[in-house]
Design an enzyme around this catalytic site. Structure first.
Site, short mmCIF file in Angstrom:
data_model
loop_
_atom_site.label_atom_id
_atom_site.label_comp_id
_atom_site.label_asym_id
_atom_site.label_seq_id
_atom_site.Cartn_x
_atom_site.Cartn_y
_atom_site.Cartn_z
N HIS A 37 0.94 -1.29 0.04
CA HIS A 37 -0.02 -0.11 -0.10
C HIS A 37 0.94 1.16 -0.10
CE1 HIS A 37 -2.78 -2.85 2.24
NE2 HIS A 37 -3.45 -2.38 1.28
N GLN A 150 -0.55 -5.08 -8.15
CA GLN A 150 -0.81 -6.22 -9.18
C GLN A 150 -0.87 -7.36 -8.35
OE1 GLN A 150 -0.88 -6.47 -12.68
NE2 GLN A 150 -0.37 -8.69 -12.59
N ASP A 152 -3.30 -8.17 -6.69
CA ASP A 152 -4.64 -8.53 -7.06
C ASP A 152 -4.97 -8.36 -8.61
OD1 ASP A 152 -5.82 -9.12 -4.52
OD2 ASP A 152 -5.18 -7.22 -4.20
N SER A 188 -2.60 -7.71 3.66
CA SER A 188 -3.03 -7.54 5.28
C SER A 188 -3.23 -8.98 5.82
CB SER A 188 -4.27 -6.79 5.09
OG SER A 188 -3.75 -5.58 4.40
O1 PAF Z 1 -7.81 -4.38 -3.04
C1 PAF Z 1 -8.44 -3.88 -2.17
O2 PAF Z 1 -8.11 -3.62 -1.02
C2 PAF Z 1 -10.01 -3.58 -2.16
O3 PAF Z 1 -10.72 -4.76 -3.14
C3 PAF Z 1 -10.61 -2.20 -2.85
C4 PAF Z 1 -9.78 -1.88 -4.14
C5 PAF Z 1 -9.86 -1.21 -1.73
C6 PAF Z 1 -11.96 -2.42 -2.75
O4 PAF Z 1 -12.55 -2.39 -1.37
#
Ligand code: PAF
Length: 288
Positions: A37, A150, A152, A188
């Site tokens: 993040h 990436q 996800d 996470s």
């Molecule tokens: O990837 C995530 O953390 C979630 O799927 C998102 C994009 C914040 C949507 O809730």
């Protein structure tokens, strides 16, 4: 960095920057921030005048109530990390602000992008929850760019499709997966890996590495590659949910890896469900 909790406060905070034509970057998150993040927030900081981080554990994208209940949360820690990485505004709404009483709308991307891989394991409803909340966040913040990881990979494809199909005026930037030194993709959920499961979780990244070596050694056949990866999973005593070699744009399965191919894997390790992926080239170089 300021924290705001309502759409009205968010819009008020962004009024002046918008009037001054300052550019806005949005990093949507469900919190419990990690270096993946933070790399998105830093990139947003480098590219935009205002950086908004949203922190919202979206209930509609969880297919299991137990996963939602166990999802780690620590807003104070997240706020400190987001500020340090360069965020200007943390948007942390309560559930009723996003889904007020009477809420009755859903935004769906249809077809194989949402019905394959994670869509089979978690149900396409998972992605409908994601696209609904992402559409709302994009409307609330109206950023110039929104940043996703990436890791996800399927989510990123679904969001790109959503943005193209609905002509949403935002650029989507997808940044590489950040890993632990031993290769585990940051998530996470990793904090919930107990004892020996932390080592077993390496099955996913080791399988991706094995595919790259097999390809470099000349193996191109998807069935043969998949069988080799299944052996890696069993060596870690982990049952894969899927090992998929698919087209990186359409997610259609490929029979032979002779062009860029997305290798996506998923497995439950102990109580924790993990996913990982890499893009394979036919020369065996991967980029995660
Ligand atoms: O990837 C995530 O953390 C979630 O799927 C998102 C994009 C914040 C949507 O809730």
């Amino acid at each position: 960095m300021r924290t705001v909790r309502t759409v009205a406060e968010l819009r008020a905070a962004l009024k002046q920057p918008r009037r001054e034509e300052r550019s806005i970057g949005l990093v949507p998150t469900m919190g419990f921030l990690h270096d993946g993040h933070l790399s998105l927030i830093r990139q947003a900081r480098a590219e935009h005048d205002e950086v908004v981080v949203s922190l919202f554990v979206n209930p509609t994208q969880f297919n299991e109530a137990s996963d939602l209940a166990a999802y780690p949360r620590d807003e104070r820690r997240d706020a400190a990390l987001a500020a340090e990485a360069g965020a200007d505004l943390l948007f942390a709404p309560p559930v009723e602000e996003v889904y007020p009483t009477g809420f009755a709308t859903e935004v769906r991307v249809g077809g194989p992008l949402t019905e394959s891989l994670e869509g089979v394991q978690r149900g396409a409803g998972h992605f409908h929850g994601v696209t609904t909340v992402v559409t709302k966040l994009l409307n609330m913040v109206q950023p110039d760019t929104a940043y996703f990881g990436q890791k996800d990979a399927q989510q990123a494809l679904v969001i790109r499709r959503l943005v193209r199909d609905l002509d949403l005026p935002v650029r989507i930037e997808v940044l590489p997966t950040v890993r632990e030194p031993d290769g585990l993709a940051l998530s996470s959920r990793n904090v919930r890996l107990q004892g020996e499961d932390r080592r077993r979780a390496l099955a996913l990244s080791r399988a991706l590495q094995a595919a790259e070596s097999d390809l470099a050694a000349g193996v191109r056949d998807a069935a043969e590659l998949t069988a080799g990866l299944a052996d890696v999973f069993s060596a870690f005593d982990v049952e894969p949910e899927y090992i998929a070699l698919v087209d990186p744009e359409t997610l259609a399965p490929v029979a032979t890896v002779d062009q860029e191919t997305l290798l996506a894997v998923a497995a439950k390790v102990g109580e924790v469900r993990l996913i990982d992926n890499t893009i394979l080239n036919s020369n065996g170089n991967g980029r995660a």
